[in-house]
Motif scaffolding. Sequence first.
Motif, PDB file in Angstrom:
ATOM      1  N   MET A  28       0.834  -1.202   0.000  1.00 50.08           N
ATOM      2  CA  MET A  28       0.000   0.000   0.000  1.00 50.08           C
ATOM      3  C   MET A  28       0.867   1.248   0.000  1.00 50.08           C
ATOM      4  O   MET A  28       0.577   2.227  -0.699  1.00 50.08           O
ATOM      5  N   TRP A  29       1.948   1.223   0.763  1.00 47.37           N
ATOM      6  CA  TRP A  29       2.861   2.368   0.824  1.00 47.37           C
ATOM      7  C   TRP A  29       3.524   2.610  -0.530  1.00 47.37           C
ATOM      8  O   TRP A  29       3.745   3.757  -0.934  1.00 47.37           O
ATOM      9  N   ALA A  30       3.819   1.542  -1.256  1.00 46.80           N
ATOM     10  CA  ALA A  30       4.537   1.664  -2.525  1.00 46.80           C
ATOM     11  C   ALA A  30       3.736   2.415  -3.581  1.00 46.80           C
ATOM     12  O   ALA A  30       4.311   3.079  -4.451  1.00 46.80           O
ATOM     13  N   VAL A  31       2.409   2.325  -3.538  1.00 50.09           N
ATOM     14  CA  VAL A  31       1.588   2.965  -4.574  1.00 50.09           C
ATOM     15  C   VAL A  31       0.817   4.172  -4.051  1.00 50.09           C
ATOM     16  O   VAL A  31       0.142   4.850  -4.828  1.00 50.09           O
ATOM     17  N   ASP A  32       0.909   4.448  -2.758  1.00 45.83           N
ATOM     18  CA  ASP A  32       0.158   5.564  -2.181  1.00 45.83           C
ATOM     19  C   ASP A  32       0.629   6.892  -2.769  1.00 45.83           C
ATOM     20  O   ASP A  32       1.821   7.195  -2.778  1.00 45.83           O
ATOM     21  N   GLY A  33      -0.318   7.679  -3.266  1.00 42.52           N
ATOM     22  CA  GLY A  33       0.016   8.983  -3.822  1.00 42.52           C
ATOM     23  C   GLY A  33       0.685   8.936  -5.179  1.00 42.52           C
ATOM     24  O   GLY A  33       1.231   9.942  -5.637  1.00 42.52           O
ATOM     25  N   PRO A  35       0.466   7.374  -9.471  1.00 37.56           N
ATOM     26  CA  PRO A  35      -0.513   6.939 -10.478  1.00 37.56           C
ATOM     27  C   PRO A  35      -0.469   5.444 -10.748  1.00 37.56           C
ATOM     28  O   PRO A  35      -1.015   4.980 -11.747  1.00 37.56           O
ATOM     29  N   TYR A  36       0.166   4.674  -9.869  1.00 34.15           N
ATOM     30  CA  TYR A  36       0.337   3.246 -10.092  1.00 34.15           C
ATOM     31  C   TYR A  36      -0.637   2.427  -9.252  1.00 34.15           C
ATOM     32  O   TYR A  36      -1.016   2.820  -8.147  1.00 34.15           O
ATOM     33  N   ILE A  37      -1.028   1.268  -9.790  1.00 41.52           N
ATOM     34  CA  ILE A  37      -1.712   0.241  -9.012  1.00 41.52           C
ATOM     35  C   ILE A  37      -0.962  -1.067  -9.242  1.00 41.52           C
ATOM     36  O   ILE A  37      -0.208  -1.203 -10.214  1.00 41.52           O
ATOM     37  N   TRP A  38      -1.173  -2.022  -8.347  1.00 43.04           N
ATOM     38  CA  TRP A  38      -0.525  -3.320  -8.506  1.00 43.04           C
ATOM     39  C   TRP A  38      -1.213  -4.112  -9.609  1.00 43.04           C
ATOM     40  O   TRP A  38      -2.439  -4.176  -9.677  1.00 43.04           O
ATOM     41  N   ARG A  39      -0.401  -4.700 -10.457  1.00 44.27           N
ATOM     42  CA  ARG A  39      -0.920  -5.505 -11.552  1.00 44.27           C
ATOM     43  C   ARG A  39      -1.531  -6.802 -11.014  1.00 44.27           C
ATOM     44  O   ARG A  39      -1.147  -7.279  -9.947  1.00 44.27           O
TER      45      ARG A  39
END
Length: 309
Positions: A28-33, A35-39
């Motif tokens: 969650m921290w990696a994509v917070d803020g 434009p990325y989401i987890w594939r």
Amino acid sequence: MKESLRYKICLSLVWVQLALIPIVYLMMWAVDGTPYIWRWNLLAWAILTGYLIGFIALPLSRGLDKPKLLKWWLRIDFVATILLFIPFYFTFMASKANFVSERGKYVLFTTGGGMAMPALRFGKSDGLFIKELYNSDAAAFDICTEVWIVNEDYGYSSLKIWNDHYKSIHVFPIDSSTYRQHNNIIDKQIDSIFHANIIGYDKMKFVMPDDFSTIEYCDSTSIEYHSPDFIQLADIKYWSYKTGNFLDSVLITLSVSKNDILPITAQDTLLVERVETERQIKLPKDSVPWMSPTEAHRFINDLKRRYGL
């Protein structure tokens, strides 16, 4: 009893759940803020896995000889899992993407659910992530048909979405430098799409290649002009919602947004306050026809220069 297969499975599930807690937090921290989401919905499935373990671990361990610490952990985990159902549901729905279609490395997907606003999103696969390139909050989850084109040579995508109650068209960049480099071709393509679909659409949105502003059409009632960060800078109204009729004269609202920096205290703390300046103009309706995106873009920019906005 501790050597039984069921005990080993139960203990393994506990360790998996404990390991998932920091993993989910870091994901969650990696994509917070960003434009990325987890594939492949990796984050959503990790959350779901940890939650389901809380449901099944205690019943699975029933009748086994367990250490006291493990026994209490399973009980607390089971109760917490039940109590946290509502937060889990909204977190899961917010983190889960519903994939609609793919064109090579480009992906069309929807997000939302629970209390989150539904949105149609367009992204590009990038390793374990999908980078969002465009989104529209006007989309609904019951889209029955979608038609979209990806043109990497000119760096743009065009998208048509519709269901029983709503139709919209979107043209936007997938590669900003290529999109701007071919601005003359893109302008012609945008106008061509507009003229071919001028009737029957509730909304049309076109990102202009020279400055990445957006021209947005709402039915046949208004044309809006937005900055690249989607702040509305102009609005041309042809229709009055109060009377339900076309206006006798076209009402144009021009606005400019400025940031004034104001001191709060004697220290160096500053407050940034957004100040909106508006100017309304009425013009004879015959002098402001229903314009194509490039015509509307040129017309609004000319007005802004004329009035110093």
